[in-house]
Design a protein around this motif. Structure first.
Motif, PDB file in Angstrom:
ATOM      1  N   LEU A  10       0.820  -1.209   0.000  1.00 18.40           N
ATOM      2  CA  LEU A  10       0.000   0.000   0.000  1.00 18.40           C
ATOM      3  C   LEU A  10       0.856   1.261   0.000  1.00 18.40           C
ATOM      4  CD1 LEU A  10      -2.784   1.288   0.102  1.00 18.40           C
ATOM      5  CD2 LEU A  10      -2.772   1.006   2.587  1.00 18.40           C
ATOM      6  N   THR A  11       1.948   1.272   0.764  1.00 13.04           N
ATOM      7  CA  THR A  11       2.783   2.475   0.855  1.00 13.04           C
ATOM      8  C   THR A  11       3.456   2.818  -0.475  1.00 13.04           C
ATOM      9  OG1 THR A  11       3.172   2.039   3.198  1.00 13.04           O
ATOM     10  CG2 THR A  11       4.672   3.582   2.109  1.00 13.04           C
ATOM     11  N   PRO A  12       4.194   1.894  -1.111  1.00  8.70           N
ATOM     12  CA  PRO A  12       4.799   2.266  -2.403  1.00  8.70           C
ATOM     13  C   PRO A  12       3.762   2.571  -3.479  1.00  8.70           C
ATOM     14  CG  PRO A  12       5.110  -0.076  -1.942  1.00  8.70           C
ATOM     15  CD  PRO A  12       4.612   0.540  -0.682  1.00  8.70           C
ATOM     16  N   THR A  13       2.599   1.934  -3.396  1.00  8.17           N
ATOM     17  CA  THR A  13       1.554   2.218  -4.385  1.00  8.17           C
ATOM     18  C   THR A  13       1.063   3.650  -4.242  1.00  8.17           C
ATOM     19  OG1 THR A  13       0.842  -0.088  -4.374  1.00  8.17           O
ATOM     20  CG2 THR A  13      -0.703   1.521  -5.239  1.00  8.17           C
ATOM     21  N   LEU A  14       0.786   4.073  -3.007  1.00  7.12           N
ATOM     22  CA  LEU A  14       0.342   5.447  -2.780  1.00  7.12           C
ATOM     23  C   LEU A  14       1.410   6.445  -3.217  1.00  7.12           C
ATOM     24  CD1 LEU A  14      -1.425   5.102   0.693  1.00  7.12           C
ATOM     25  CD2 LEU A  14      -2.511   5.850  -1.426  1.00  7.12           C
ATOM     26  N   LYS A  15       2.669   6.154  -2.907  1.00  2.00           N
ATOM     27  CA  LYS A  15       3.747   7.067  -3.293  1.00  2.00           C
ATOM     28  C   LYS A  15       3.880   7.158  -4.808  1.00  2.00           C
ATOM     29  CE  LYS A  15       6.698   6.625   0.817  1.00  2.00           C
ATOM     30  NZ  LYS A  15       8.015   6.173   1.321  1.00  2.00           N
ATOM     31  N   LEU A  16       3.798   6.011  -5.471  1.00  3.35           N
ATOM     32  CA  LEU A  16       3.946   5.988  -6.924  1.00  3.35           C
ATOM     33  C   LEU A  16       2.880   6.845  -7.596  1.00  3.35           C
ATOM     34  CD1 LEU A  16       5.149   4.832  -9.569  1.00  3.35           C
ATOM     35  CD2 LEU A  16       3.522   2.933  -9.337  1.00  3.35           C
ATOM     36  N   TYR A  17       1.631   6.631  -7.218  1.00  5.52           N
ATOM     37  CA  TYR A  17       0.554   7.338  -7.907  1.00  5.52           C
ATOM     38  C   TYR A  17       0.389   8.766  -7.410  1.00  5.52           C
ATOM     39  CZ  TYR A  17      -0.555   3.114 -10.378  1.00  5.52           C
ATOM     40  OH  TYR A  17      -0.475   2.028 -11.207  1.00  5.52           O
ATOM     41  N   SER A  22      -2.046  14.871  -8.926  1.00  2.00           N
ATOM     42  CA  SER A  22      -2.120  15.972  -7.962  1.00  2.00           C
ATOM     43  C   SER A  22      -3.258  15.745  -6.971  1.00  2.00           C
ATOM     44  CB  SER A  22      -2.311  17.301  -8.690  1.00  2.00           C
ATOM     45  OG  SER A  22      -3.510  17.287  -9.460  1.00  2.00           O
ATOM     46  N   LYS A  23      -4.342  15.108  -7.426  1.00  2.00           N
ATOM     47  CA  LYS A  23      -5.471  14.832  -6.530  1.00  2.00           C
ATOM     48  C   LYS A  23      -5.024  13.947  -5.371  1.00  2.00           C
ATOM     49  CE  LYS A  23      -9.921  12.431  -6.332  1.00  2.00           C
ATOM     50  NZ  LYS A  23     -10.942  11.664  -7.099  1.00  2.00           N
ATOM     51  N   LEU A  24      -4.340  12.856  -5.691  1.00  2.11           N
ATOM     52  CA  LEU A  24      -3.882  11.943  -4.647  1.00  2.11           C
ATOM     53  C   LEU A  24      -2.796  12.594  -3.802  1.00  2.11           C
ATOM     54  CD1 LEU A  24      -4.237   9.144  -3.479  1.00  2.11           C
ATOM     55  CD2 LEU A  24      -2.638   8.263  -5.185  1.00  2.11           C
ATOM     56  N   ARG A  25      -1.935  13.353  -4.443  1.00  2.00           N
ATOM     57  CA  ARG A  25      -0.855  14.031  -3.719  1.00  2.00           C
ATOM     58  C   ARG A  25      -1.429  15.033  -2.714  1.00  2.00           C
ATOM     59  NH1 ARG A  25       1.784  14.815  -7.907  1.00  2.00           N
ATOM     60  NH2 ARG A  25       1.151  16.941  -8.444  1.00  2.00           N
ATOM     61  N   ASN A  26      -2.446  15.764  -3.114  1.00  2.00           N
ATOM     62  CA  ASN A  26      -3.067  16.738  -2.212  1.00  2.00           C
ATOM     63  C   ASN A  26      -3.792  16.055  -1.055  1.00  2.00           C
ATOM     64  OD1 ASN A  26      -2.159  18.874  -3.759  1.00  2.00           O
ATOM     65  ND2 ASN A  26      -4.027  18.982  -4.992  1.00  2.00           N
ATOM     66  N   HIS A 125     -11.205  10.739   5.587  1.00  2.00           N
ATOM     67  CA  HIS A 125     -10.067  11.140   4.763  1.00  2.00           C
ATOM     68  C   HIS A 125      -9.268   9.924   4.309  1.00  2.00           C
ATOM     69  CE1 HIS A 125      -5.921  12.580   3.994  1.00  2.00           C
ATOM     70  NE2 HIS A 125      -6.547  13.613   3.460  1.00  2.00           N
ATOM     71  N   PHE A 126      -9.076   8.957   5.206  1.00  2.00           N
ATOM     72  CA  PHE A 126      -8.293   7.778   4.840  1.00  2.00           C
ATOM     73  C   PHE A 126      -9.020   6.932   3.790  1.00  2.00           C
ATOM     74  CE2 PHE A 126      -6.980   3.303   5.665  1.00  2.00           C
ATOM     75  CZ  PHE A 126      -5.688   3.422   5.174  1.00  2.00           C
ATOM     76  N   THR A 127     -10.317   6.718   3.964  1.00  2.00           N
ATOM     77  CA  THR A 127     -11.054   5.928   2.966  1.00  2.00           C
ATOM     78  C   THR A 127     -11.126   6.667   1.632  1.00  2.00           C
ATOM     79  OG1 THR A 127     -13.150   6.794   3.849  1.00  2.00           O
ATOM     80  CG2 THR A 127     -12.405   4.653   4.664  1.00  2.00           C
ATOM     81  N   ASP A 128     -11.217   8.004   1.674  1.00  2.00           N
ATOM     82  CA  ASP A 128     -11.175   8.776   0.427  1.00  2.00           C
ATOM     83  C   ASP A 128      -9.835   8.591  -0.277  1.00  2.00           C
ATOM     84  OD1 ASP A 128     -13.721   9.762   0.625  1.00  2.00           O
ATOM     85  OD2 ASP A 128     -13.138  11.734   1.375  1.00  2.00           O
ATOM     86  N   THR A 129      -8.767   8.522   0.504  1.00  2.00           N
ATOM     87  CA  THR A 129      -7.433   8.339  -0.075  1.00  2.00           C
ATOM     88  C   THR A 129      -7.325   6.975  -0.754  1.00  2.00           C
ATOM     89  OG1 THR A 129      -6.482   9.770   1.635  1.00  2.00           O
ATOM     90  CG2 THR A 129      -4.965   8.352   0.428  1.00  2.00           C
ATOM     91  N   LEU A 130      -7.848   5.933  -0.104  1.00  2.00           N
ATOM     92  CA  LEU A 130      -7.830   4.606  -0.726  1.00  2.00           C
ATOM     93  C   LEU A 130      -8.665   4.589  -2.007  1.00  2.00           C
ATOM     94  CD1 LEU A 130      -8.111   2.093   2.270  1.00  2.00           C
ATOM     95  CD2 LEU A 130      -6.066   2.872   1.069  1.00  2.00           C
ATOM     96  N   ASN A 131      -9.842   5.214  -1.954  1.00  2.00           N
ATOM     97  CA  ASN A 131     -10.690   5.251  -3.149  1.00  2.00           C
ATOM     98  C   ASN A 131     -10.030   6.017  -4.281  1.00  2.00           C
ATOM     99  OD1 ASN A 131     -12.933   3.725  -2.337  1.00  2.00           O
ATOM    100  ND2 ASN A 131     -13.778   5.441  -1.187  1.00  2.00           N
ATOM    101  N   ALA A 132      -9.218   7.009  -3.931  1.00  2.00           N
ATOM    102  CA  ALA A 132      -8.544   7.794  -4.965  1.00  2.00           C
ATOM    103  C   ALA A 132      -7.565   6.955  -5.773  1.00  2.00           C
ATOM    104  CB  ALA A 132      -7.824   8.984  -4.331  1.00  2.00           C
ATOM    105  N   LEU A 133      -7.101   5.835  -5.206  1.00  2.00           N
ATOM    106  CA  LEU A 133      -6.256   4.931  -5.987  1.00  2.00           C
ATOM    107  C   LEU A 133      -6.997   4.413  -7.219  1.00  2.00           C
ATOM    108  CD1 LEU A 133      -4.438   2.775  -3.278  1.00  2.00           C
ATOM    109  CD2 LEU A 133      -3.361   4.272  -4.969  1.00  2.00           C
ATOM    110  N   LEU A 134      -8.308   4.277  -7.096  1.00  3.56           N
ATOM    111  CA  LEU A 134      -9.106   3.769  -8.214  1.00  3.56           C
ATOM    112  C   LEU A 134      -9.562   4.874  -9.158  1.00  3.56           C
ATOM    113  CD1 LEU A 134     -11.441   1.220  -6.372  1.00  3.56           C
ATOM    114  CD2 LEU A 134      -9.231   0.799  -7.437  1.00  3.56           C
ATOM    115  N   THR A 135      -9.578   6.106  -8.678  1.00  4.93           N
ATOM    116  CA  THR A 135     -10.204   7.171  -9.470  1.00  4.93           C
ATOM    117  C   THR A 135      -9.253   8.285  -9.891  1.00  4.93           C
ATOM    118  OG1 THR A 135     -10.828   8.396  -7.458  1.00  4.93           O
ATOM    119  CG2 THR A 135     -12.403   6.767  -8.281  1.00  4.93           C
ATOM    120  N   HIS A 136      -8.020   8.271  -9.403  1.00  5.56           N
ATOM    121  CA  HIS A 136      -7.136   9.413  -9.670  1.00  5.56           C
ATOM    122  C   HIS A 136      -6.857   9.594 -11.158  1.00  5.56           C
ATOM    123  CE1 HIS A 136      -3.429   7.206 -10.738  1.00  5.56           C
ATOM    124  NE2 HIS A 136      -3.881   6.293  -9.903  1.00  5.56           N
ATOM    125  N   HIS A 137      -6.959   8.517 -11.927  1.00  3.00           N
ATOM    126  CA  HIS A 137      -6.642   8.597 -13.353  1.00  3.00           C
ATOM    127  C   HIS A 137      -7.868   8.927 -14.201  1.00  3.00           C
ATOM    128  CE1 HIS A 137      -8.099   4.577 -12.505  1.00  3.00           C
ATOM    129  NE2 HIS A 137      -8.402   4.439 -13.778  1.00  3.00           N
TER     130      HIS A 137
END
Length: 700
Positions: A10-17, A22-26, A125-137
C-alpha cells in the motif's frame, strides 16, 4: 502472507501514484495522522504515518494510532482490500476491474467483520485516499474548440451538454447523439415509417440553467439571522423580517449539530421535522430521497407527508376504479405510441397541454410524435378553458369549458353513450364491475336528475349540441383520451377542487369504450415509446444511497440489486405537507398517507402529535418553498414565527422563499457543482418505467 503483502504494497503504491496525480498528492498532504490496519486479535498489522505530505509505514501495532482499521481475520482483510483496489493489486487494476466486487465490502461491513475506529473526519479522509487509488486517473469532459471543455449533465429539464471555459459555464445545449450511441427505434404506421431525431430535447427551464447557477440570489456561504442567538434570545417572531450575517462553516456546523443534539435530548422522539420540496435537482445521490433521507434517518425525524403532487385526483379517485395504485392511479403507458399511430382515429386532449407541461420530466420528446399523428390525419379535439399551446399549434376542435366542471361534461357524454348504445357492451359486461349503479346515476334513476347534455350546459358553459356531437363521434371512432399533461393522468384538471371526480370520470369513460382495445387507450403520444425496458437503472424514487426501507422503493427495486447499507427512521410521527401550519400553530392536525403500495393504505388516518412523540421543536428545510403551493400561505408565515418552533435550519440553493424564515442557512450546490449520476425522466418507484416517454434512454 497475502494479507501482509497487501499491507506492505500500500505504501509504495500510494507514493507511486501520488507522483502522477495531484489529486492523490493533495489528499496525502491534507492531514497529519497515523492509521493502523490489523486483524482483530492484534497478531498481524501495519501502521501508516501521514505527515506533511510524507508517507511512512512499519510492521506491527502502533501504540497511539488516530485511525484503526480492524478485520476479523486475514481472509476478511484480503477480501475487503482487494475489492477496494488497494495495495499491490492496484498495479493489476485494469485486469482485475471486472472482478472487483463492492458488494463484498458492503457485506463484510454489514456482518461487522471489519470496522473503522477513530475521528470521523480522519476516517473519511483515509477511505477517500484509498478510493482515490481507483479514481485518480479518471478524466472528465471532452476538449472542444476555443479552449472549452464539454461535459454532460442531467437536469430535471432533460440531459445537457455543458460547455465550460476557465471554470465557468459558457453555454448549455441539448445532447446530439453520434454513431457510438444506441440506434433509434422506428415505427411503421399506415404506410409511413417514423424514426425520432438523433438528439435530446430540453425544457425551457433546463435551457435557463446557466442563469440559475450564476443567479444574484445564489447562497454562497452560511448565514445566521442577526437577532438569533442559540445561547440567548432567539426572537422567532422576527423570522421573515430580520437580516442575516455571514458566518464560517465551522460556526454554522457547530450551531446545527448542537441544536440537533439539544432538541433531541430535551424534547425527545420526533421533535425534528423534515420539510422539503416535492421534487429536486437530479441525481441518485443529490436527490432529496437519497443522501438527505439517510442523514435524517440517522437522527430520527417527523416525516412530512406529501400530497401526491401531480397525481392528486388520480391517486385519491381513479385508483379506486382501476383497482390498483401503481403509478399513483394513472394508466399504464406500454405500447401506446405504436398503437395510437397505427389504430387511433381521434385523440381527445382533456385538460392536456403537453407542449407546455412536458409530461413528467420528458421535455419535448413527444412533440415530434404528435406531428406524426397530424401527418396521419388523426382527428384532434381539445377540451380546456384556454386555447392552450398544444391546441393552437396542432389545430383541431377546441371546446372551451368552465374550470372545474369536467365531471358534469363527462357524465353527459356517458348519458349519450348509454341512451344511444354507443359503448362497448361486451367489455363492460366482462371486464368491469359496478356498471349498473353507474348507469342508474347517469340516467337519473338514483336521484331523479338525468345527466343529459342539456343538464350540464349551465355548469360547464358548453352547448348541449357540442357535447352530443362529441359523444357520438367519440362513440363511433377508435379514440385515445389524453387527460392531463402526460396523457395518462398526471396534472391537468385532477388538481382542481373536483379533481378526484374528474379523474374517476376519465376512467369510467374509457372503460365504456373498451380500454386497451386497438386504438382505444389513454395517451397523447407523450408516453409509451418502444425504448428498451429490459435493463434497469435506479430512478430517484428508488432511494439512491438512502437505504431507506419505508419512504422509497429501495426494498422493492434495489435490495437484491445494489450494495447498500439499510437505514430507517425510528420515529413514526407524520404531518401532512399542507397542514404544517396547523401542526405548529394549533399543536395538532391529522391526515392520510400517500401510500402507493395499496388502495386500503389511503384510509389509514394518522394524527399529530403521535403517541409517545414530541411536538415539533425544530424544522430542517431541505430546498424548495411551499409558499407557492400552500393555500392561505400567510398561515405558514405565522407558523414560522411561533414560539414553540425553537430552531429552523434551511439548506437551499437560492436566497428566496422559505430560506428567509430560517435561523441558520446552509448554501447548497446545484447539480452542475457535484458529481452524480441519474437516468433522464426515470423516477423509478411509484412511476415505473417513466422513461418510456423518451425517444432515447439517457444515463448521465
Amino acid at each position: 502472507m497475502l494479507f501482509s503483502s497487501i499491507l506492505w504494497a500500500l505504501t509504495p503504491t500510494l507514493k507511486l501514484y501520488a507522483g502522477r496525480s495531484s489529486k492523490l498528492r493533495n489528499l496525502i498532504a491534507h492531514k497529519n495522522y497515523i492509521v493502523q490496519i490489523q486483524v482483530k486479535d492484534g497478531s498481524l498489522g501495519r501502521w501508516y504515518r501521514f505527515d506533511e505530505g510524507r508517507l511512512t509505514s512499519g510492521p506491527g501495532i502502533h501504540d497511539e494510532p488516530d485511525v484503526i482499521v480492524r478485520f476479523k481475520s486475514t481472509s476478511v482483510g484480503v477480501k475487503v482490500l482487494i475489492n477496494m483496489g488497494s495495495g499491490m493489486f492496484h498495479f493489476a487494476y485494469p485486469l482485475l476491474r471486472p472482478f472487483l466486487n463492492r458488494m463484498e465490502v458492503i457485506n463484510q461491513a454489514k456482518n461487522f467483520a471489519f470496522e473503522i475506529i477513530g475521528d470521523d473526519e480522519l476516517t473519511l479522509h483515509f477511505t477517500d485516499t484509498l478510493n482515490a487509488l481507483l479514481t485518480h486517473h479518471w478524466h472528465q469532459g471532452t476538449p472542444v474548440s476555443c479552449g472549452e471543455t464539454r461535459y454532460v449533465n442531467q437536469t430535471n429539464g432533460g440531459p445537457v451538454f455543458v460547455y465550460v471555459k476557465d471554470g465557468k459555464i459558457v453555454r448549455i445545449t441539448p445532447l446530439e447523439f453520434d454513431d457510438s450511441d444506441a440506434k433509434p427505434w422506428s415505427i411503421e404506421a399506415r404506410g409511413k415509417r417514423f424514426t425520432p431525431p438523433r438528439r435530446s430535447t430540453l425544457c425551457p427551464h433546463g435551457l435557463a440553467s446557466k442563469s440559475l447557477v450564476y443567479s444574484k440570489k445564489r447562497l454562497l456561504y452560511p448565514m445566521k439571522r442577526v437577532d438569533f442567538d442559540p445561547n440567548g434570545e432567539r426572537n422567532p417572531q422576527n423570522r421573515g423580517k430580520s437580516g442575516y450575517e455571514r458566518i464560517s462553516w465551522d460556526e454554522a456546523l457547530d450551531i446545527a449539530a448542537n441544536e440537533i443534539k439539544r432538541i433531541r435530548r430535551q424534547h425527545g422522539h420526533g421533535a425534528i421535522l423534515s420539510s422539503h420540496s416535492s421534487h429536486h435537482t437530479w441525481g441518485n445521490i443529490g436527490y432529496y430521497l437519497s443522501s438527505n433521507i439517510r442523514f435524517l434517518n440517522s437522527i430520527g425525524y417527523t416525516k412530512m407527508v406529501l400530497n401526491p403532487d401531480s397525481w392528486e385526483g388520480w391517486f385519491w379517485g381513479a385508483s379506486h376504479h382501476y383497482g390498483y395504485t401503481m403509478r399513483m392511479g394513472t394508466a399504464e403507458p406500454y405500447g401506446q405510441v405504436e398503437d395510437c399511430l397505427k389504430e387511433a382515429e381521434m385523440i381527445v386532449f382533456w385538460a392536456s397541454d403537453p407542449e407546455s407541461t412536458c409530461g413528467s420530466y420528458a421535455a419535448f420528446e413527444g412533440t415530434v410524435r404528435r406531428q406524426w399523428a397530424k401527418q396521419l390525419g388523426i382527428e384532434l379535439v381539445h377540451i380546456d378553458p384556454y386555447k392552450n399551446e398544444t391546441a393552437a399549434w396542432l389545430g383541431g376542435k377546441w371546446i372551451p369549458i368552465i374550470p372545474g366542471t369536467g365531471p358534469a361534461m363527462a357524465h353527459a357524454i356517458a348519458h349519450v353513450w348509454i341512451t344511444e348504445n354507443l359503448y362497448d357492451t361486451f367489455y363492460v359486461e366482462n371486464r368491469t364491475t359496478g356498471f349498473e349503479e353507474y348507469r342508474a346515476y347517469i340516467l337519473g334513476e338514483e336521484d331523479g336528475i338525468p345527466k343529459t347534455p342539456e343538464w350540464q350546459e349551465a355548469e360547464t358553459g358548453v352547448k348541449a349540441h357540442v357535447v352530443r356531437t362529441l359523444a357520438r363521434k367519440w362513440g363511433t371512432r377508435k379514440t385515445y383520451l389524453a387527460p392531463g399533461g402526460k396523457g395518462t393522468g398526471f396534472g391537468g384538471a385532477n388538481r382542481a377542487s373536483t379533481g378526484a371526480q374528474w379523474a374517476r370520470c376519465m376512467v369510467c369513460l374509457m372503460a365504456m369504450q373498451g380500454l386497451g382495445r386497438p386504438g382505444v387507450n389513454f395517451g397523447n403520444l407523450t408516453a409509451g415509446t418502444p425504448v428498451d425496458m429490459q435493463f434497469y437503472f435506479p430512478g430517484y424514487a428508488d432511494g439512491g444511497i438512502s437505504g431507506d426501507m419505508e419512504g422509497t422503493a429501495d426494498p422493492v427495486q434495489n435490495y437484491q440489486r445494489m450494495p447498500h447499507l439499510i437505514s430507517m427512521n425510528t420515529s413514526t410521527q407524520k404531518i401532512p405537507r399542507l397542514r404544517i401550519p396547523e401542526a405548529l400553530i394549533d399543536g395538532k392536525t391529522e391526515g392520510y398517507p400517500t401510500d402507493p403500495k395499496s388502495l386500503e393504505g389511503q384510509f389509514s388516518r394518522f394524527a399529530y402529535p403521535a403517541p409517545g412523540h414530541s411536538k415539533i421543536r425544530m424544522m430542517y428545510k431541505y430546498g424548495g418553498s411551499h409558499f407557492g403551493t400552500t393555500m392561505e400561505s400567510n398561515r405558514l408565515v405565522e407558523a414560522y414565527q411561533t414560539e414553540g418552533l425553537e430552531f429552523v435550519l434551511n439548506q437551499s440553493i437560492w436566497n428566496e422563499g422559505e430560506a428567509k424564515f430560517a435561523d441558520l442557512i446552509f448554501p447548497a450546490c446545484t447539480n452542475f457543482e457535484r458529481t452524480d449520476i441519474g437516468e433522464w425522466a426515470s423516477s423509478g418507484g411509484y412511476g415505473h418505467h417513466n422513461f418510456n416517454q423518451l425517444n432515447h434512454r439517457v444515463i448521465a
